[in-house]
Motif scaffolding. Structure first.
Motif, PDB file in Angstrom:
ATOM      1  N   ALA A 254       0.840  -1.202   0.000  1.00  0.00           N
ATOM      2  CA  ALA A 254       0.000   0.000   0.000  1.00  0.00           C
ATOM      3  C   ALA A 254       0.877   1.256   0.000  1.00  0.00           C
ATOM      4  CB  ALA A 254      -0.934  -0.002   1.208  1.00  0.00           C
ATOM      5  N   TYR A 255       1.945   1.226   0.812  1.00  0.00           N
ATOM      6  CA  TYR A 255       2.896   2.341   0.850  1.00  0.00           C
ATOM      7  C   TYR A 255       3.524   2.552  -0.520  1.00  0.00           C
ATOM      8  CZ  TYR A 255       7.340   4.765   1.778  1.00  0.00           C
ATOM      9  OH  TYR A 255       8.402   5.628   1.738  1.00  0.00           O
ATOM     10  N   GLY A 256       3.940   1.462  -1.156  1.00  0.00           N
ATOM     11  CA  GLY A 256       4.547   1.557  -2.477  1.00  0.00           C
ATOM     12  C   GLY A 256       3.593   2.104  -3.520  1.00  0.00           C
ATOM     13  N   LEU A 257       2.324   1.675  -3.460  1.00  0.00           N
ATOM     14  CA  LEU A 257       1.329   2.174  -4.411  1.00  0.00           C
ATOM     15  C   LEU A 257       1.123   3.676  -4.252  1.00  0.00           C
ATOM     16  CD1 LEU A 257      -1.249  -0.743  -4.212  1.00  0.00           C
ATOM     17  CD2 LEU A 257       0.014  -0.040  -6.254  1.00  0.00           C
ATOM     18  N   LYS A 258       1.111   4.138  -3.009  1.00  0.00           N
ATOM     19  CA  LYS A 258       0.919   5.569  -2.770  1.00  0.00           C
ATOM     20  C   LYS A 258       2.167   6.365  -3.161  1.00  0.00           C
ATOM     21  CE  LYS A 258      -1.173   8.822   0.404  1.00  0.00           C
ATOM     22  NZ  LYS A 258      -2.205   9.137  -0.620  1.00  0.00           N
ATOM     23  N   THR A 259       3.329   5.829  -2.816  1.00  0.00           N
ATOM     24  CA  THR A 259       4.594   6.524  -3.086  1.00  0.00           C
ATOM     25  C   THR A 259       4.906   6.616  -4.579  1.00  0.00           C
ATOM     26  OG1 THR A 259       5.534   5.874  -0.957  1.00  0.00           O
ATOM     27  CG2 THR A 259       7.085   6.451  -2.696  1.00  0.00           C
ATOM     28  N   PHE A 260       4.769   5.482  -5.274  1.00  0.00           N
ATOM     29  CA  PHE A 260       5.204   5.431  -6.672  1.00  0.00           C
ATOM     30  C   PHE A 260       4.087   5.674  -7.687  1.00  0.00           C
ATOM     31  CE2 PHE A 260       8.111   2.575  -4.267  1.00  0.00           C
ATOM     32  CZ  PHE A 260       9.250   3.358  -4.373  1.00  0.00           C
ATOM     33  N   LEU A 261       2.826   5.401  -7.280  1.00  0.00           N
ATOM     34  CA  LEU A 261       1.707   5.544  -8.220  1.00  0.00           C
ATOM     35  C   LEU A 261       0.659   6.539  -7.731  1.00  0.00           C
ATOM     36  CD1 LEU A 261       1.125   1.803  -9.245  1.00  0.00           C
ATOM     37  CD2 LEU A 261       2.578   3.507 -10.323  1.00  0.00           C
ATOM     38  N   ASN A 262       0.977   7.251  -6.643  1.00  0.00           N
ATOM     39  CA  ASN A 262       0.056   8.261  -6.095  1.00  0.00           C
ATOM     40  C   ASN A 262      -1.327   7.692  -5.788  1.00  0.00           C
ATOM     41  OD1 ASN A 262       1.967  10.465  -6.370  1.00  0.00           O
ATOM     42  ND2 ASN A 262       1.575  10.379  -8.571  1.00  0.00           N
ATOM     43  N   ALA A 263      -1.358   6.473  -5.289  1.00  0.00           N
ATOM     44  CA  ALA A 263      -2.632   5.809  -5.003  1.00  0.00           C
ATOM     45  C   ALA A 263      -3.347   6.445  -3.818  1.00  0.00           C
ATOM     46  CB  ALA A 263      -2.393   4.329  -4.723  1.00  0.00           C
ATOM     47  N   ASP A 264      -4.659   6.362  -3.851  1.00  0.00           N
ATOM     48  CA  ASP A 264      -5.481   6.711  -2.697  1.00  0.00           C
ATOM     49  C   ASP A 264      -5.875   5.423  -1.989  1.00  0.00           C
ATOM     50  OD1 ASP A 264      -5.582   9.511  -3.061  1.00  0.00           O
ATOM     51  OD2 ASP A 264      -7.104   9.278  -4.619  1.00  0.00           O
ATOM     52  N   PHE A 265      -6.032   5.494  -0.671  1.00  0.00           N
ATOM     53  CA  PHE A 265      -6.470   4.341   0.101  1.00  0.00           C
ATOM     54  C   PHE A 265      -7.984   4.402   0.265  1.00  0.00           C
ATOM     55  CE2 PHE A 265      -2.274   3.961   2.756  1.00  0.00           C
ATOM     56  CZ  PHE A 265      -1.578   3.720   1.593  1.00  0.00           C
ATOM     57  N   ILE A 266      -8.652   3.285  -0.008  1.00  0.00           N
ATOM     58  CA  ILE A 266     -10.082   3.208   0.255  1.00  0.00           C
ATOM     59  C   ILE A 266     -10.394   1.918   1.005  1.00  0.00           C
ATOM     60  CG2 ILE A 266     -10.703   4.618  -1.742  1.00  0.00           C
ATOM     61  CD1 ILE A 266     -11.553   2.103  -3.194  1.00  0.00           C
ATOM     62  N   SER A 267     -11.442   1.949   1.803  1.00  0.00           N
ATOM     63  CA  SER A 267     -11.834   0.795   2.602  1.00  0.00           C
ATOM     64  C   SER A 267     -12.421  -0.293   1.719  1.00  0.00           C
ATOM     65  CB  SER A 267     -12.873   1.215   3.652  1.00  0.00           C
ATOM     66  OG  SER A 267     -13.551   0.086   4.170  1.00  0.00           O
ATOM     67  N   GLY A 268     -11.839  -1.495   1.805  1.00  0.00           N
ATOM     68  CA  GLY A 268     -12.355  -2.617   1.035  1.00  0.00           C
ATOM     69  C   GLY A 268     -13.759  -2.999   1.456  1.00  0.00           C
ATOM     70  N   THR A 269     -13.990  -3.013   2.769  1.00  0.00           N
ATOM     71  CA  THR A 269     -15.309  -3.371   3.280  1.00  0.00           C
ATOM     72  C   THR A 269     -16.359  -2.386   2.797  1.00  0.00           C
ATOM     73  OG1 THR A 269     -14.326  -4.394   5.249  1.00  0.00           O
ATOM     74  CG2 THR A 269     -16.649  -3.785   5.374  1.00  0.00           C
TER      75      THR A 269
END
Length: 378
Positions: A254-269
């Motif tokens: 998740a850290y890598g996705l945010k760092t390298f791909l500017n990902a946003d975190f969303i709740s799976g549930t």
């Protein structure tokens, strides 16, 4: 009587759909006329694609990629060409279940296979990509994903580093991706429900890497590597995401996705709840019980997995929760704070664990029936 069934899988025994079926039989045996609302759910981990596929009409795309140890495999992701949306389950290429027990080693595993899937989805036109995290065999902080998309990593001598967990502590230079320069408007979403930071006592290495094959020394090395990566990223890229809740998900992917791909975190549930229309059900129907569960309830359950989300849902609507599991290793008081009514363990302590695993379906059915029968007597 109205029931909402939202269980997770019993890993190594039953899929979420099979758990739902077993619970349903147990409910029907006591309340033959009961109305049951069944939700195939996932917190973003294993089963994410099955949950998405259950609620959306999507094309299944087969792709040649690599497993956590770099071996060739063929797997899949889901694509909606009309909306340019793709859905990827990290465990399909970087999952623990792809390895034999003796192969598990987070010092040697990589998420590069998931990165290849992401790249393939981008090349097929996906502009919005949802990546379900969980069930990973890795602790590489998403370096493999980044490498597949064009980033490269060098040590202090200029040597190119393989993107595996054991090399994180050696990174001195991060080279940017040329590939991503042509795809600046990508929307990436890391879908998961855990709240672990990248490193530290509750981080990726200390909480999750033991189950991926790490011993005590490995865990310490991995955690130091994650700290080192964080410092290097701050120096090289000016980004500081290590303490964001959830950055430690999937071995730091998740850290890598945010760092390298500017990902946003969303709740799976919450993501699955929206797809399933759960809030509409709860607002329009009087639900007497919500039944959830998973194979083993442990401290990870309390850190934001599916059951945690379901219990929060029940608490907000003031609906009692029944949690069924193979075994619970959590203090009951902690679960009470989550709003549950009762945790039901199906294991037969007089028999080997394998008996409960092999007979989980029947044991779930009997346990639910027994609980509901006792409720009638009260």
């Amino acid at each position: 009587m109205n029931f909402l069934l939202v269980p997770d899988k019993f890993k190594g025994s039953l899929s979420a759909k099979q758990v739902i079926a077993a619970i349903g039989r147990g409910v029907s045996s006591i309340f033959p006329k009961a109305e049951m609302y069944k939700v195939t759910a996932s917190d973003g981990g294993d089963g994410f694609l099955d949950s998405v596929r259950h609620y959306m009409q999507l094309e299944t795309i087969k792709v040649n990629t690599l497993d956590p140890l770099g071996r060739k495999i063929n797997t899949e992701y889901l694509l909606n060409k009309q909306t340019a949306e793709a859905y990827i389950e990290l465990a399909k290429a970087s999952g623990l279940e792809l390895l034999r027990n003796e192969e598990r080693d987070p010092l040697q595993t990589s998420t590069i296979g998931t990165g290849i899937q992401i790249k393939e989805a981008v090349l097929k036109g996906a502009k919005k990509i949802y990546i379900g995290l969980g069930g990973s065999a890795t602790n590489d902080a998403g370096l493999g994903i980044a490498a597949a998309l064009g980033f490269s990593f060098q040590d202090e001598f200029g040597n190119l580093l393989k993107p595996i967990g054991g090399n994180i502590s050696k990174i001195n230079t991060i080279n940017p991706s040329e590939f991503l320069k042509d795809y600046k408007n990508l929307e990436i979403y890391a879908v998961n429900d855990v709240d672990n930071p990248l490193f530290g006592p509750t981080g990726a290495a200390y909480v999750y890497s033991a189950q991926k094959g790490a011993n005590k020394e490995d865990i310490e090395l991995l955690d130091k590597g994650l700290k080192h990566l964080h410092a290097t990223v701050k120096k090289e890229m000016g980004k500081d995401y290590a303490d964001i809740p959830g950055s430690g998900a999937a071995g730091g992917a998740a850290y890598g996705l945010k760092t390298f791909l500017n990902a946003d975190f969303i709740s799976g549930t919450n993501f699955i709840f929206e797809l399933a229309g759960i809030h509409k059900i709860l607002k329009s129907t009087t639900i007497d019980f919500i039944i959830t569960g998973e194979g083993k309830i442990d401290e990870q359950t309390l850190r934001g997995k599916l059951i945690h989300g379901v219990c929060q849902l029940g608490k907000s609507y003031n609906i009692p929760i029944i949690v069924i599991c193979g075994v619970s290793e959590v203090n009951a008081k902690h679960l009470e704070e989550m709003g549950y009514v009762e945790v039901i363990e199906i294991r037969d302590t007089s028999m080997p664990l394998s008996y409960s695993i092999d007979n989980a379906s029947g044991l779930i059915e009997l346990a639910i029936a027994k609980f509901l029968k006792n409720q009638i007597k009260r």
